[in-house]
Design a protein around this motif. Structure first.
Motif, PDB file in Angstrom:
ATOM      1  N   GLN A  61       0.990  -0.956  -0.481  1.00 31.14           N
ATOM      2  CA  GLN A  61      -0.098  -0.373  -0.018  1.00 31.14           C
ATOM      3  C   GLN A  61       0.946   1.077   0.234  1.00 31.14           C
ATOM      4  O   GLN A  61       2.141   1.626   0.992  1.00 31.14           O
ATOM      5  N   VAL A 381      -3.438   2.335  -7.218  1.00 34.19           N
ATOM      6  CA  VAL A 381      -2.632   0.980  -7.263  1.00 34.19           C
ATOM      7  C   VAL A 381      -2.716  -0.233  -8.031  1.00 34.19           C
ATOM      8  O   VAL A 381      -2.028  -1.366  -7.953  1.00 34.19           O
ATOM      9  N   VAL A 387       3.295  -0.449  -7.401  1.00 35.25           N
ATOM     10  CA  VAL A 387       2.084   0.504  -6.145  1.00 35.25           C
ATOM     11  C   VAL A 387       3.486   1.697  -6.180  1.00 35.25           C
ATOM     12  O   VAL A 387       4.528   1.506  -5.248  1.00 35.25           O
TER      13      VAL A 387
END
Lengths: 694, 333, 325
Positions: A61, A381, A387
Motif C-alpha cells: 500500500q 494501486v 504501487v
C-alpha cells in the motif's frame, strides 16, 4: 526574474506532443532498460529486492504522506490529455497517463507500457507495429486494450480537434481522407489546390477576389479600423494613400468613413504591394473549411483511418507513406480510456471530450482535484509497474520570486527555480540540494528576411556582442552557442566556430556593401537618402530584464555612432509574437523550448509553418528535406552541420545562448537515494512512483 | 449670564477677525495665509521644489547618461565605458556595482548608473504626471462644465459617456492600448507621450463628474440665480462667476491627481506597459523591488527610486490637501 | 417615478451596449492572437492548420460579424467559452469571484474601521501634531505602488524576515483537509493576512481624506456652532451631530467601491498567488482570450452601471426636481 516567468510560461508551452508525453512518467520496464547505470536504475533494484521479502503483506500500500511540488507559473487548468498545453498542466497529466514508449536519459525511445517497432517496405512506405502490455488496467479497474490507443488516434485526427497535438501533419495512409471525411479527398483537395492556383494564385487572382480578401482580413490585420489613425509615427493613413499616388481617389471619398478608407487602401495595396500578401492561403483555408463541413453534414463518411489497422486486442499497425525519423514518436500516443472519454464522441464533434476536465488514465497517480492553486493526485494501486510509494502528490503554484523561500521553509519539497545566478546563490545560501540540466532549447535573434537585405543582416550581426551580455546576465548558467540549435541534441556540431565576430568596422563595410554611405551629417543613408533604421523586439517586459538586452543597447549605441538607428522595442511576449508574425519586427529575440528534434524544416523551409524569418533558399530547402529521411546518424550529423552553416550564411538567425535549468530539493522530507540525478530528458518525474519520503 | 458672556466674547472675536481680514487681506492673500499655516503643505512644497531641481538641473552636473552601459574586465577589474568598443569583447557587464566614487548609487541589474537614471527617470515621471493631468483637466472641465451648466439632453449624453468610460476596467484597457501602440510602429521614446495622452483621455470622466456636480450646486446658489434674473450674458456668467468658483476644486483635484498618475505609471511599468527600457522612470526602476535577490542585498538599486516616489506623491497630496483646506473658508477653525 | 425608472434603465442598457462595442473593438484590435500564441512553439503547425483552428474558434470573423455573434450569445444567456480554460466564461467567473470578493470585502471592512475614526480624530484636532501624524502615516499608504508594499511585507513577515506568515498561496498544500473544517478556515486566514494588509494600507488614504474633509466642513457648519453655543458637550457634538451628517457621503463613497470588489487587484493577486478574477483577467489579456475578456469586463461594467443606476434612482426619489428634467 519574475518577469521572465510569464515569458517562460508561454515559450514553454508544449506542442511537440509526442515528445512531451514521452518525457514524463515512471520507470521503464526492466527488460527494456537501456538507460545508463545511474541512480535511476539503482533504485528500482533496491525496491525489487525489498518487495519479495515482504511477501507476508498481500498488497503493498502507498504511505499516507504528501509530497508537494512547486510549480513556477499558473496552471491553465486544462486537465485533459488531448488539450493540456502549458508545461505545468502537462506535468500533472503525465503522471496520470502512460504511453507504449518513452525517452530515456539519452533521448532514445525505450519500452514502457508496450513496444513500437517498424519495417521499411520496398515501396518506400514504413509499417509501424505498436504493441501494448497485456493485463494492464485503468485506475477504475477496466482493462486496457489497443482500442484505447486507436481512440486516441481518432480524436487527434478529428476535423474538430483544436488541441496542441499535430498528429494530422503525419504522412499516414488514410489520415487525410479521415480528416477531410472524403475517400477521394486527394482529388478534391487537388481540385481545391487547382482552384486556388487557378483563381487565387499571385499570377491569376482576379482583382475583385484580391480586394475582397484584403477587405475581409482588414489588409491581413494591418488596417486598424480607424481612418484617422496612424500607419507610422506622424504618418496617417491619408498620408500613406497620398504618398502611394492615390491622392485623387482620396479626395473623392469621405476620409472619415472606415469602409471607404479600407476599400481605397485595398486598392492601393493591390496596385502597389500585391506581392507582400498571401490571398491563396486564405482562400484555400476558406474552401477547405467549407468542404469539410459539407462532408460532415453529408451521408457518406470515412469512419476509419485506413493506414491504422487493429491486429488483435493488444496490437495495431500504422502505415506511413514515407520515412520519418520521428515516426515512432508520432505514433506513441497516450493510452486514453475510450469507455470514459468516448461515450458521446462522434466524428466531427469532440466537444464532449474537450469538456471533460476530470482526467482518468492508467498512470502511477490518479486525479484528485484542483482548488486554491493546488492540483492533487493520489496513488493508483493498479499502476502496472508497481504501487507508488507516496500516497498523495500535490502541485502548488508558487510565484517565481518566492520559489526558493518556499523550498527552504519546507512548504514545498521539490521545485524548479529559474536558472539564474541569483537563484543558485540563494540555493547555496540555504543549503539546498539542486541539479543543473541543460535546457532542451536555445535563445536566438531572428532577422526578418523580407525587411532586411542580406548585407544589412550581416552588418547587424557584426554589431552583436553576445558574450558580455549573456554572461553578465546568466553567469555560468548559460553559454553562448554558435549555431541555432540546442546543444542537448547529439546532432549539434560541437566544433562550430564564431560566424560573425563583434566588429563595428566590419559592420560598416557590410552596410556599405548594401549601398549605405555616411553622408555629410554622419548619417548612414542609401542612394535615396533614407537613413538605415532597424527595429528589434525583445521580451524584457518593459524593464530590460533579458540576457540579450545589453547586447542590443550596445548595438544601438554603435549603430548610432555609425549613423544608423536601432530602435529597441521592449514588449510583452504577446506583442512580440504579433509583431513577428505580421512582419512589423525587423529583428526579434526569442527562444525555442522543447525542440528535441534536428528536423528544422518547418523553421527554415520556404513557406514552413514556423518560418518566422521568411527565409527562402533552394539549397537550404534541399538540405532540410534530406535530414528527416536520413537514418544514418553520422550522415545526418553532416547534413545538419551543413544546414546550420547555410542558415548562418544567410544571416537570418543569430544563436545566442544555451541555458541550464535547475531542479532543487529540500531533503528534510525526501529520501534522496530514490531521486535520480536529473538530466535533460530524465528526472524525478519519470520515477515519481518510486520516490520515497522520510 | 457667564455663559452668555463667553458666547458674546467669541462672537465678538469672530467679528473682529472678520473685520481685520476684510480690511487687510485680499482673498488670494487669505488663501496663502491659510495654506502656510499648514506645516505639511509647506513641507510638500519644499520637497517638490527639491525634486524638480534634482531631476531637471541635476543631469547638467552629472557625467553619465541614462542609457550608458558599464562593463568591467573581470580579470583586471578595469571599468570600461560603452564607447571603448575594442575592449568590449573580453569584458562583461558591470551589473549591481556597489556604491563608489564613480557610481554614487552603484549600477543596476542592467549595468546602468542608478543616480543618472534616477534623475532622468524623475523627469519622465514628473512629466507623465503633468501631461496626464493637463489633458484630463482640459477635457474633463470642459465637458463637465458644459454638462453641469446646460443640463438637459447635453448633460444626459455627456454623463452617459462618463459612465461608459468609468465602466471599463483601467488595467486591462491599458494592456490592450499599449499593445496597439506598439503595433503601430511607434518608437519607444515617443510611445510614452501617446500613453500619457491616452491616460488623460481615459481619466477625464472622473473629473467631469466632479466638475458637473460642483457646477450644479453653484447654479442653485442665490448669486447665480440673481445673475440669471439680471439677464447677465452667458459668457460673463461663466467667466466671472462660475470659473472662479470652480477653480479651487480644479487646482485641488489636479494636485492630487498628479500623485495618483505617478503611482499609476509605476504600476504600469511593473506590468511592462509604462515607460519601457532603455528609458528610465521611477516606476520601472522601483519594480526591481520584486526581485528577491535585489530586494535583500542591493538596497541601493530600489530604495532611492522608492524614496523619490514616496516623497513626491506624498508632497503632491500634502499640497493638494493644504490647498483645499486653504481655499474653503468653511475649513477654517 | 415609475416612468423615470424605466427610462433610466433603458438608458443604462444603451450605455452597456456602448461599452460592449467599445470593448469588443479594442480587444479584437489587439495585435495578438490566441491561436498564434498557443501554437507558437508547435514545430509541426502549419499556417493552414492555424487557420482551421481559428475558424473553429470563430476568430476568423471580422470585428462586426464577431460582435454580432457575441451579442447574439448574450441574448441566449451564453457568454461563450474561454479559449484559455476551454470552459464556459460564466463558469470561470463563478469559480474565481468568491476569492476576489472575500479578500476585497474583508479589506474594505478594515479600511472603514481604520479610516473613519482616524479621519474624525484628525479633523477634530486639525493642524495639531496628531493630525499631521495620522495624515502622514495614512498618506504613505497611497504614495507608493502596491507591489512595493507587497514586497516589503513579504520581506518582513516571510521566510527571510520574521518567518511568521506564508508569503504566497491560499492553503498549505502539505495538509489534507476533509471538507471545510475550522483548521482549514484558519489556514486560509493565515494566508490572506498579508494580501489583505496590502489592500488596507493602500486603500485607507482615500477614505480617510474624505472623512476628514467632510468632517471639517460639518464642524464649521452653522448648526454645529449653534449646538456648541447651546453648550452641548463636545463628544455629543462630534459623534451625534457632526458624524451623523458626514455618514451619508461616506456611505456613498464606500458603496461606489463595490464593483472594484470584483474587479480585484490584478497585481496583488498575482504577487500573492491568489486565484482571483483580477489575476486571471491579466493572464487573459496577455493571451488574447477574447471571450473571457469580454465576459469579465462586461461583468464589471454591469456592476458599475448598476451602481450609477441605483444612486440616480435614489437621488430621484429624494429630490423630485431631478425627475422633471
Amino acid at each position: 526574474m519574475n518577469k521572465m516567468t510569464k515569458l517562460l510560461a508561454l515559450v514553454m508551452v508544449l506542442c511537440m506532443a509526442t515528445v512531451a508525453m514521452l518525457a514524463g512518467c515512471s520507470s521503464p520496464a526492466p527488460e527494456a532498460t537501456t538507460a545508463p547505470e545511474d541512480a535511476a536504475t539503482a533504485a528500482p533494484e533496491d525496491a525489487a529486492t525489498a518487495a519479495p521479502e515482504d511477501t507476508s503483506a498481500p498488497v503493498e500500500q502507498p504511505d499516507d504522506k504528501t509530497l508537494v511540488i512547486g510549480v513556477e507559473a499558473n496552471f491553465e487548468e486544462k486537465w485533459n490529455p488531448f488539450y493540456a498545453e502549458s508545461a505545468y498542466d502537462q506535468q500533472v497529466i503525465e503522471q496520470i497517463f502512460v504511453a507504449p514508449q518513452r525517452v530515456n536519459a539519452d533521448n532514445v525511445l525505450v519500452d514502457w507500457a508496450g513496444n513500437i517497432s517498424y519495417v521499411e517496405n520496398e515501396d518506400g512506405t514504413v509499417l509501424y507495429t505498436v504493441k501494448i502490455n497485456e493485463g494492464m488496467t485503468f485506475s477504475d479497474g477496466e482493462p486496457i486494450t489497443i482500442d484505447d490507443l486507436l481512440f486516441y488516434y481518432k480524436v487527434v485526427s478529428d476535423p474538430s480537434y483544436t488541441g496542441p497535438i499535430t498528429f494530422i501533419a503525419n504522412d499516414i495512409a488514410g489520415l487525410k481522407e479521415y480528416y477531410y471525411d472524403d475517400p477521394n479527398y486527394s482529388t478534391k483537395v487537388a481540385e481545391i489546390d487547382a482552384e486556388v492556383a487557378e483563381k487565387y494564385s499571385p499570377d491569376t487572382i482576379s482583382k475583385e477576389d484580391f480586394i475582397a480578401y484584403l477587405i475581409d482580413t482588414n489588409l491581413a490585420g494591418w488596417w486598424d479600423g480607424n481612418p484617422a489613425g496612424e500607419v507610422d509615427e506622424d504618418y496617417t493613413w491619408s498620408d500613406y494613400i497620398t504618398d502611394e499616388g492615390f491622392g485623387d481617389q482620396l479626395a473623392a471619398i469621405d476620409a472619415t468613413d472606415p469602409a471607404a478608407m479600407l476599400a481605397l487602401l485595398a486598392e492601393v495595396e493591390y496596385t502597389n504591394y500585391a506581392d507582400s500578401y498571401d490571398p491563396a492561403t486564405y482562400y484555400k483555408s476558406q474552401l477547405e473549411q467549407a468542404y469539410i463541413q459539407e462532408n460532415l453534414e453529408g451521408t457518406e463518411h470515412v469512419e476509419e483511418i485506413s493506414g491504422i489497422q487493429r491486429v488483435d486486442d493488444y496490437t495495431c499497425t500504422i502505415l506511413f507513406n514515407s520515412i520519418n525519423i520521428y515516426g515512432d514518436r508520432e505514433v506513441n500516443g497516450y493510452l486514453v480510456p475510450e469507455h470514459y472519454y468516448g461515450k458521446d464522441f462522434t466524428k466531427g464533434d469532440v466537444s464532449s471530450i474537450a469538456a471533460n476536465m476530470e482526467p482518468m488514465g492508467s498512470g502511477p497517480y490518479m486525479w484528485g482535484g484542483y482548488a486554491d492553486n493546488i492540483a492533487t493526485c493520489t496513488a493508483n494501486v493498479n499502476y502496472f509497474e508497481g504501487v507508488p510509494k507516496i500516497g498523495t502528490v500535490k502541485w502548488q503554484y508558487i510565484p517565481t520570486s518566492d520559489t526558493i523561500a518556499a523550498l527552504a521553509s519546507g512548504e514545498v519539497d521539490i521545485a524548479v527555480p529559474n536558472g539564474t545566478k541569483d537563484n543558485v546563490q540563494a540555493l547555496e545560501d540555504n543549503g539546498l540540494i539542486y541539479h543543473l540540466t541543460d535546457n532542451a532549447g536555445y535563445g536566438y535573434m531572428g532577422l526578418q528576411a523580407n525587411n532586411l537585405e542580406l548585407s544589412v543582416r550581416k552588418g547587424l550581426l557584426s554589431l552583436m556582442n553576445r558574450e558580455s551580455s549573456v554572461r553578465g546576465y546568466y553567469g555560468d548558467l548559460a553559454q553562448v552557442i554558435e549555431r541555432p540549435m540546442t546543444t542537448v541534441l547529439s546532432e549539434y556540431p560541437d566544433d562550430a566556430a564564431v560566424y560573425y565576430e563583434y566588429d563595428p568596422e566590419k559592420a560598416l563595410e557590410y552596410f556599405q556593401a548594401a549601398g549605405y554611405e555616411q553622408n555629410a551629417e554622419g548619417k548612414l543613408v542609401n542612394a535615396d537618402g533614407e537613413q538605415l533604421v532597424v527595429n528589434v523586439y525583445i521580451g524584457g517586459e518593459g524593464s530590460g530584464n533579458h540576457p540579450a538586452y545589453a547586447m542590443l543597447t550596445q548595438a544601438a549605441n554603435d549603430m548610432a555612432t555609425l549613423g544608423g538607428e536601432l530602435q529597441i522595442q521592449d514588449v510583452a511576449f504577446n506583442v512580440l509574437q504579433s509583431a513577428m508574425n505580421d512582419g512589423t519586427a525587423d529583428m526579434f529575440i526569442l527562444a525555442w523550448g522543447n525542440t528535441t528534434t534536428c528536423d528544422k524544416s518547418s523553421i527554415y523551409m520556404t513557406g514552413g509553418g514556423q518560418n518566422r524569418t521568411n527565409v527562402s533558399d533552394a539549397a537550404l530547402d534541399e538540405l532540410l528535406a534530406k535530414i528527416p529521411v536520413t537514418i544514418d546518424f553520422d550522415e545526418r550529423c553532416e547534413l545538419v552541420s551543413q544546414m546550420l552553416d547555410k542558415v548562418m550564411d544567410l544571416a537570418v538567425e543569430l544563436p545566442l545562448y544555451q541555458r541550464k535549468n535547475i531542479i532543487a530539493y529540500n531533503e528534510t522530507n525526501l529520501v534522496m537515494d530514490t531521486i535520480p540525478e536529473a538530466s535533460t530528458f530524465w528526472d524525478y518525474t519519470d520515477v515519481l512512483w518510486q520516490v520515497e519520503m522520510k | 449670564m457667564e455663559e452668555k458672556n463667553t458666547v458674546n466674547t467669541q462672537h465678538q472675536a469672530a467679528i473682529d477677525e472678520l473685520e481685520k481680514n476684510q480690511v487687510i487681506l485680499t482673498p488670494g492673500q487669505l488663501v496663502m495665509r491659510r495654506f502656510f499655516r499648514n506645516k505639511l503643505a509647506v513641507i510638500g512644497v519644499c520637497i517638490l521644489v527639491f525634486m524638480i531641481l534634482f531631476c531637471f538641473i541635476g543631469p547638467l552636473f552629472y557625467p553619465y547618461s541614462e542609457t550608458e552601459l558599464f562593463y568591467i574586465n573581470e580579470e583586471t577589474g578595469e571599468q570600461i565605458r560603452m564607447y571603448e568598443t575594442e575592449k568590449l569583447k573580453t569584458a562583461i557587464l558591470y551589473t549591481r556595482a556597489p556604491m563608489s566614487a564613480e557610481h554614487w548609487l552603484g549600477t543596476d541589474d542592467m549595468g546602468y548608473d542608478v543616480l543618472a537614471r534616477l534623475m532622468y527617470g524623475g523627469q519622465i515621471s514628473l512629466m507623465v504626471g503633468f501631461v496626464v493631468v493637463i489633458v484630463e483637466m482640459l477635457i474633463g472641465v470642459t465637458l463637465g462644465g458644459v454638462a453641469g451648466y446646460y443640463g438637459g439632453k447635453i448633460d444626459m449624453i455627456i454623463m452617459r459617456l462618463v459612465e461608459i468610460f468609468v465602466s471599463i476596467p483601467f488595467i486591462p484597457l491599458m494592456l490592450i492600448i499599449s499593445s496597439l501602440l506598439i503595433s503601430m510602429k511607434i518608437s519607444p521614446s515617443v510611445k510614452i507621450y501617446y500613453t500619457m495622452f491616452i491616460m488623460g483621455v481615459i481619466y477625464w470622466a472622473g473629473v467631469a463628474r466632479m466638475i458637473r456636480g460642483n457646477i450644479l450646486s453653484l447654479r442653485e446658489m442665490e448669486y447665480m440665480q440673481a445673475a440669471e434674473a439680471a439677464g447677465i450674458r452667458t459668457s460673463r456668467k461663466i467667466f466671472r462667476h462660475l470659473v472662479p468658483n470652480v477653480m479651487p476644486l480644479i487646482i485641488v483635484m489636479a494636485t492630487m491627481d498628479l500623485g495618483g498618475v505617478i503611482l499609476m505609471e509605476s504600476t504600469m511599468s511593473y506590468l511592462g506597459i509604462g515607460v519601457s527600457a532603455p528609458f528610465a522612470s521611477w516606476g520601472n526602476m522601483v519594480s526591481a523591488v520584486t526581485n528577491d535577490a535585489i530586494m535583500r542585498n542591493f538596497l541601493n538599486i530600489w530604495v532611492p527610486p522608492g524614496l523619490c516616489i514616496l516623497l513626491t506623491v506624498l508632497a503632491f497630496n500634502f499640497v493638494g490637501d493644504g490647498l483645499r483646506d486653504a481655499f474653503d473658508p468653511r475649513m477654517k477653525r | 417615478m415609475r416612468q423615470y425608472i424605466i427610462r433610466r434603465i433603458l438608458i443604462s442598457l444603451i450605455v452597456l451596449l456602448g461599452v460592449s462595442i467599445m470593448l469588443y473593438t479594442l480587444i479584437r484590435l489587439m495585435p495578438s492572437d490566441y491561436v498564434d500564441m498557443s501554437t507558437s512553439s508547435s514545430i509541426n503547425m502549419t499556417d493552414e492548420m492555424r487557420e482551421n483552428i481559428r475558424a473553429l474558434y470563430g476568430l476568423d470573423k471580422g470585428i462586426v460579424e464577431g460582435y454580432i455573434d457575441w451579442l447574439g450569445g448574450i441574448f441566449r444567456g451564453d457568454l461563450g467559452m474561454s479559449l484559455m480554460f476551454r470552459r464556459p466564461v460564466v463558469e470561470v467567473i463563478g469559480q474565481y469571484a468568491p476569492v476576489t470578493f472575500t479578500v476585497a470585502f474583508i479589506a474594505l471592512v478594515f479600511q472603514v474601521l481604520i479610516a473613519i475614526p482616524l479621519g474624525i480624530l484628525a479633523a477634530k484636532k486639525q493642524y495639531s501634531m496628531t493630525d499631521y501624524t495620522i495624515v502622514t502615516l495614512v498618506f504613505i499608504g497611497i504614495s507608493l505602488p502596491i507591489f512595493f508594499f507587497a514586497a516589503i511585507l513579504k520581506r518582513i513577515f516571510g521566510f527571510y524576515g520574521l518567518n511568521l506568515l506564508p508569503i504566497s498561496g491560499m492553503l498549505t498544500a502539505r495538509v489534507n483537509y476533509d471538507g471545510f473544517t475550522f483548521a482549514k478556515f484558519l489556514d486560509y486566514a493565515k494566508h490572506l493576512i498579508l494580501p489583505i494588509t496590502c489592500f488596507v494600507i493602500t486603500g485607507c488614504g482615500g477614505l480617510l481624506r474624505y472623512t476628514r474633509t467632510n468632517m471639517l466642513e460639518v464642524l464649521n457648519a452653522d448648526y454645529i456652532r449653534t449646538a456648541r453655543a447651546k453648550g452641548v458637550p463636545e463628544r455629543t457634538v462630534i459623534y451625534s451631530h457632526a458624524f451623523r451628517n458626514t455618514l451619508i457621503p461616506i456611505i456613498t463613497i464606500v458603496g461606489s467601491t463595490l464593483p472594484s470588489l470584483f474587479s480585484g487587484a490584478a497585481i496583488t493577486e498575482g504577487l500573492f498567488a491568489l486565484e482571483g478574477l483580477g489575476n486571471i483577467a491579466l493572464r487573459a489579456s496577455y493571451m488574447a482570450d477574447v471571450p473571457y475578456l469580454m465576459g469579465f469586463n462586461m461583468f464589471i461594467a454591469v456592476l458599475t452601471v448598476a451602481g450609477f443606476l441605483i444612486s440616480d434612482i435614489l437621488y430621484a426619489a429624494a429630490d423630485p426636481r431631478v425627475r422633471l428634467s
